[in-house]
Design an enzyme around this catalytic site. Structure first.
Site, mmCIF file in Angstrom:
data_model
loop_
_atom_site.group_PDB
_atom_site.id
_atom_site.type_symbol
_atom_site.label_atom_id
_atom_site.label_comp_id
_atom_site.label_asym_id
_atom_site.label_seq_id
_atom_site.Cartn_x
_atom_site.Cartn_y
_atom_site.Cartn_z
ATOM 1 N N TYR A 11 14.323 5.134 -8.272
ATOM 2 C CA TYR A 11 14.084 5.615 -9.643
ATOM 3 C C TYR A 11 15.071 4.949 -10.601
ATOM 4 O O TYR A 11 16.135 4.482 -10.195
ATOM 5 C CB TYR A 11 14.254 7.145 -9.692
ATOM 6 C CG TYR A 11 13.410 7.854 -8.651
ATOM 7 C CD1 TYR A 11 12.039 7.974 -8.830
ATOM 8 C CD2 TYR A 11 13.984 8.366 -7.484
ATOM 9 C CE1 TYR A 11 11.251 8.597 -7.867
ATOM 10 C CE2 TYR A 11 13.209 8.985 -6.523
ATOM 11 C CZ TYR A 11 11.844 9.100 -6.717
ATOM 12 O OH TYR A 11 11.071 9.699 -5.764
ATOM 13 N N GLU A 65 20.757 -0.040 -14.211
ATOM 14 C CA GLU A 65 19.317 0.243 -14.326
ATOM 15 C C GLU A 65 18.947 0.701 -15.734
ATOM 16 O O GLU A 65 17.907 0.311 -16.280
ATOM 17 C CB GLU A 65 18.913 1.318 -13.311
ATOM 18 C CG GLU A 65 18.993 0.826 -11.871
ATOM 19 C CD GLU A 65 18.589 1.882 -10.860
ATOM 20 O OE1 GLU A 65 18.076 1.506 -9.795
ATOM 21 O OE2 GLU A 65 18.793 3.091 -11.120
ATOM 22 N N ALA A 81 16.259 -0.070 -8.328
ATOM 23 C CA ALA A 81 15.972 0.316 -6.938
ATOM 24 C C ALA A 81 15.654 1.803 -6.923
ATOM 25 O O ALA A 81 16.431 2.615 -7.427
ATOM 26 C CB ALA A 81 17.162 0.026 -6.034
ATOM 27 N N ASP A 126 17.688 5.624 -12.415
ATOM 28 C CA ASP A 126 18.566 6.787 -12.508
ATOM 29 C C ASP A 126 20.054 6.432 -12.470
ATOM 30 O O ASP A 126 20.907 7.318 -12.522
ATOM 31 C CB ASP A 126 18.246 7.771 -11.374
ATOM 32 C CG ASP A 126 18.280 7.084 -10.008
ATOM 33 O OD1 ASP A 126 18.750 5.928 -9.910
ATOM 34 O OD2 ASP A 126 17.805 7.695 -9.025
ATOM 35 N N ASP A 155 11.015 -10.662 -0.661
ATOM 36 C CA ASP A 155 11.896 -11.404 -1.590
ATOM 37 C C ASP A 155 12.751 -12.453 -0.880
ATOM 38 O O ASP A 155 13.699 -12.971 -1.452
ATOM 39 C CB ASP A 155 12.764 -10.444 -2.397
ATOM 40 C CG ASP A 155 13.928 -9.865 -1.583
ATOM 41 O OD1 ASP A 155 13.996 -10.073 -0.345
ATOM 42 O OD2 ASP A 155 14.794 -9.200 -2.190
ATOM 43 N N ARG A 201 10.698 -5.656 -2.868
ATOM 44 C CA ARG A 201 11.773 -6.232 -2.047
ATOM 45 C C ARG A 201 11.248 -6.711 -0.705
ATOM 46 O O ARG A 201 11.160 -7.899 -0.462
ATOM 47 C CB ARG A 201 12.897 -5.204 -1.852
ATOM 48 C CG ARG A 201 14.103 -5.779 -1.098
ATOM 49 C CD ARG A 201 15.258 -4.791 -1.115
ATOM 50 N NE ARG A 201 16.439 -5.347 -0.460
ATOM 51 C CZ ARG A 201 16.744 -5.178 0.818
ATOM 52 N NH1 ARG A 201 15.936 -4.464 1.602
ATOM 53 N NH2 ARG A 201 17.836 -5.709 1.342
ATOM 54 N N HIS A 257 13.216 -11.068 5.042
ATOM 55 C CA HIS A 257 12.337 -10.248 4.179
ATOM 56 C C HIS A 257 10.976 -10.906 3.940
ATOM 57 O O HIS A 257 10.617 -11.276 2.825
ATOM 58 C CB HIS A 257 13.003 -9.959 2.820
ATOM 59 C CG HIS A 257 14.259 -9.157 2.947
ATOM 60 N ND1 HIS A 257 15.037 -8.810 1.878
ATOM 61 C CD2 HIS A 257 14.867 -8.639 4.047
ATOM 62 C CE1 HIS A 257 16.073 -8.096 2.307
ATOM 63 N NE2 HIS A 257 15.988 -7.994 3.613
HETATM 64 CA CA LIG Z 1 17.902 3.827 -8.831
#
Ligand SMILES: [Ca+2]
Ligand SMILES: [Ca+2]
Ligand SMILES: [Ca+2]
Length: 459
Positions: free
Chosen positions: A292, A329, A290, A294, A184, A249, A165
């Site tokens: 939204y 989250e 990661a 949600d 990252d 990321r 990465h």
């Molecule tokens: Ca998410």
């Protein structure tokens, strides 16, 4: 081999069967190919590149390409496929899948008074026999007579660069600053799962004073043209550094839009590749959020904090041991969190990764299309999908509609360029890795490994 070949007329006589399937619970959205109305021809301009990584349309009418493994900056005439090596950078250290010669940006006044070319690459910072992987941004001067790059000046050195990465896209901003992306390091993932992700860590005043850039992991940097910290960079945690935004990321795509704003793409873990609009001082969430915020599918599991069983005693896998702390989250409060413009793809928590695979297209290079040559496209985001083997398009404004897919092939599209007249789209392809077949199955067989491809709008 370098002779241009008409490879396909997309949509008219395309060799593949394309499904136009609405993603449902039993379909992986990364393997859904749309069938847009536009028609393109395609052609191999040149091939045999050693993992081309950046392609940029130059003011000389040639395409400027970096070869990650080949350690070369190569210029290619798109009409004839003729190529000229502008420089081979022997200092480049290339050992792994995400190091080597990576980003390249041209000064906007190239051939008009400021013949500067900026590159970003990994090198060995240890003067002795040990190896210390670091990244740097170097400026070269282009000599239009000899068509060579020379007069190297290192602008910013000793940047951290992990084993995975690595990001490292660079662009020249309308504010005459350089913007560069840092990944990252592949921490908290696969072989490096016991390394903590540092994308949320901000540089301290002591770091900046000591020119210790280790906390530049998972960041977008904004840099003065001499490598120094711009006086108007955001102050984060009381400190002004090169950091422009954080919580990233593996951001491999960066481009400015006609609105003067910076657009970015980054490669997600199992889900949620993102396209973001980057603003000063904002937090893009990784690894706490990661896509939204949600609570769909993704939950942060911090392997390095496993207790009482230390991480080193654990086997990494999809089943997260109970000793590894997890954070939803919705349980985190990031005041400067900025959600993506679009994800590729957010899936329900019930997404069966074992049966359907990861729901990432593996986004890489990004460009903003601002020509009127293709009706209805101005302005759009174009972004390369490596695993999907497609170029995606969606309106610059974002929106809920799924992105359209173009040029589906058994090729890993790494980066893009657009001709000034807007009629041609260029893409470079990886020489190694995995891609989806037309049927959605992973394969390591490519149609055009290490190639420069041209797609020409017909109607
Ligand atoms: Ca998410
Ligand atoms: Ca490009
Ligand atoms: Ca994000």
């Amino acid at each position: 081999m370098r002779r241009p070949v008409i490879a396909a007329i997309f949509w008219a006589i395309g060799p593949l069967a394309f499904a136009q399937v609405a993603p449902g619970p039993n379909v992986n959205p990364r393997a859904v190919w749309s069938k847009p109305p536009e028609m393109f021809t395609s052609r191999v301009v040149a091939s045999g590149f050693e993992d081309p990584w950046e392609v940029t349309y130059g003011p000389d009418g040639w395409l400027w390409i970096t070869e990650r493994v080949g350690k070369r900056v190569v210029r290619v005439d798109p009409a004839s496929g003729t190529r000229k090596v502008a420089i081979t950078i022997d200092e480049v250290q290339q050992l792994l899948a995400q190091d080597g010669l990576l980003g390249l940006a041209l000064h906007p006044q190239l051939l008009r008074g400021s013949n500067y070319v900026y590159v970003m690459y990994t090198y060995d910072a240890d003067p002795g026999p040990a190896a210390e992987r670091r990244s740097k941004i170097r400026r070269y001067t282009y000599d239009a007579t000899t068509q060579q790059l020379g007069e190297p000046v290192d602008l910013l050195t000793n940047l951290p660069h992990g084993p995975d990465h690595g990001a490292s896209r660079i662009v020249f901003g309308p504010d005459s600053k350089l913007y560069a992306s840092r990944g990252d390091h592949g921490s908290n993932f696969l072989a490096y799962h016991c390394e903590p992700i540092r994308a949320q860590e901000l540089p301290t005043a002591a770091d900046v004073a000591a020119r210790d850039w280790q906390r530049y992991q998972g960041k977008i940097l904004r840099i003065d043209l001499d490598g120094s910290i711009p006086a108007d960079n955001p102050v984060l945690g009381g400190v002004r550094s090169h950091v422009f935004s954080y919580g990233h990321r593996n951001p491999q795509g960066l481009a400015f839009g006609p609105d003067g704003r910076l657009y970015e793409s980054e490669h997600g873990q199992d889900t949620d590749d993102e396209v973001n609009r980057i603003e000063a001082g904002r937090n893009y969430g990784w690894p706490l959020i990661a896509g939204y915020k949600d609570d769909l599918y993704y939950t942060y599991a911090n392997w390095s904090a496993s207790a009482p069983t230390p991480c080193a005693s654990l086997t990494y896998g999809r089943d997260v041991p109970s000793t590894v702390p997890r954070t939803k989250e919705s349980d985190v409060n990031l005041p400067d969190f900025t959600p993506p413009l679009k994800t590729f793809f957010t899936v329900p928590s019930t997404h069966d990764t074992r049966a359907l695979g990861n729901a990432t297209a593996a986004l890489a290079g990004l460009d903003v299309y601002t020509s009127t040559a293709i009706p209805g496209w101005n302005p759009s985001i174009l972004v390369a999908g490596m695993m999907s083997g497609t170029i995606f398009r969606f309106p610059l404004a974002g929106g809920a509609e799924p992105p359209l897919t173009y040029f589906k092939a058994q090729d890993r599209y790494r980066d893009l360029a657009i001709s000034p007249d807007g009629r041609h789209i260029y893409a470079v392809t990886d020489a190694h890795g995995r891609v989806l077949t037309a049927a959605g199955e992973p394969t390591t067989e490519f149609e055009h490994p290490g190639a420069l491809l041209e797609f020409t709008y017909v109607k």
